[in-house]
Scaffold this active site. Structure first.
Site, PDB file in Angstrom:
ATOM      1  N   VAL A   7       0.840  -1.199   0.000  1.00  0.00           N
ATOM      2  CA  VAL A   7       0.000   0.000   0.000  1.00  0.00           C
ATOM      3  C   VAL A   7       0.872   1.245   0.000  1.00  0.00           C
ATOM      4  O   VAL A   7       1.928   1.286   0.611  1.00  0.00           O
ATOM      5  CB  VAL A   7      -1.002   0.039   1.182  1.00  0.00           C
ATOM      6  CG1 VAL A   7      -2.055  -1.034   1.027  1.00  0.00           C
ATOM      7  CG2 VAL A   7      -0.312  -0.088   2.519  1.00  0.00           C
ATOM      8  N   CYS A   8       0.419   2.234  -0.735  1.00  0.00           N
ATOM      9  CA  CYS A   8       1.100   3.532  -0.769  1.00  0.00           C
ATOM     10  C   CYS A   8       0.019   4.604  -0.878  1.00  0.00           C
ATOM     11  O   CYS A   8      -1.149   4.318  -0.696  1.00  0.00           O
ATOM     12  CB  CYS A   8       2.113   3.599  -1.911  1.00  0.00           C
ATOM     13  SG  CYS A   8       1.393   3.527  -3.548  1.00  0.00           S
ATOM     14  N   SER A   9       0.408   5.809  -1.194  1.00  0.00           N
ATOM     15  CA  SER A   9      -0.567   6.904  -1.233  1.00  0.00           C
ATOM     16  C   SER A   9      -1.700   6.632  -2.212  1.00  0.00           C
ATOM     17  O   SER A   9      -2.875   6.716  -1.861  1.00  0.00           O
ATOM     18  CB  SER A   9       0.118   8.218  -1.611  1.00  0.00           C
ATOM     19  OG  SER A   9       0.993   8.600  -0.586  1.00  0.00           O
ATOM     20  N   GLY A  11      -1.384   3.847  -4.674  1.00  0.00           N
ATOM     21  CA  GLY A  11      -1.247   2.519  -5.261  1.00  0.00           C
ATOM     22  C   GLY A  11      -0.428   2.518  -6.532  1.00  0.00           C
ATOM     23  O   GLY A  11      -0.302   1.497  -7.193  1.00  0.00           O
ATOM     24  N   ILE A  39      -3.604   3.359   0.244  1.00  0.00           N
ATOM     25  CA  ILE A  39      -3.785   3.121   1.674  1.00  0.00           C
ATOM     26  C   ILE A  39      -5.257   3.145   2.078  1.00  0.00           C
ATOM     27  O   ILE A  39      -5.673   2.422   2.978  1.00  0.00           O
ATOM     28  CB  ILE A  39      -2.947   4.123   2.516  1.00  0.00           C
ATOM     29  CG1 ILE A  39      -2.982   3.761   4.010  1.00  0.00           C
ATOM     30  CG2 ILE A  39      -3.407   5.555   2.294  1.00  0.00           C
ATOM     31  CD1 ILE A  39      -2.176   2.571   4.404  1.00  0.00           C
TER      32      ILE A  39
END
Length: 103
Positions: A7-9, A11, A39
């Site tokens: 997960v990141c800001s 995707g 996220i």
């Protein structure tokens, strides 16, 4: 099959790392499914994951995500491995976490 959720800001930035991880998994004949999401979707998408990794830009959410998934490994991706897009190290770390979690 081992499933890893990144997960990141949004995707997006984890997509390259996802590809590098899958490439490495193929070289060691590991049946691996790596998917990337923003996220905001972690509570839904992390449910069927074996390991959940957070990108550096969302690592401040680590405690919250760990509390959401107390029975599975949840960690922030090593910042050097993320910066170098070192899929091999991230896969190896995931396997170590799974081994520890099962033991």
């Amino acid at each position: 099959m081992t499933k890893i959720v990144l997960v990141c800001s949004a995707g997006m930035s984890t997509s390259l790392l996802m590809n590098k991880m899958e490439e490495y998994a193929q070289t060691i004949h590991l049946d691996l499914d790596v998917v990337a999401y923003p996220i905001a979707e972690v509570n839904e998408k992390g449910q069927d994951a074996d390991v959940v990794f957070l990108g550096p830009q969302v690592r401040f959410n680590l405690n919250k995500v760990q509390q959401a998934f107390p029975d599975k490994p949840v960690e922030a991706i090593n910042i050097q491995d993320y910066g170098m897009m070192n899929g091999k190290n991230v896969v190896k770390h995931a396997l170590e976490l799974l081994e520890k979690n099962r033991g």
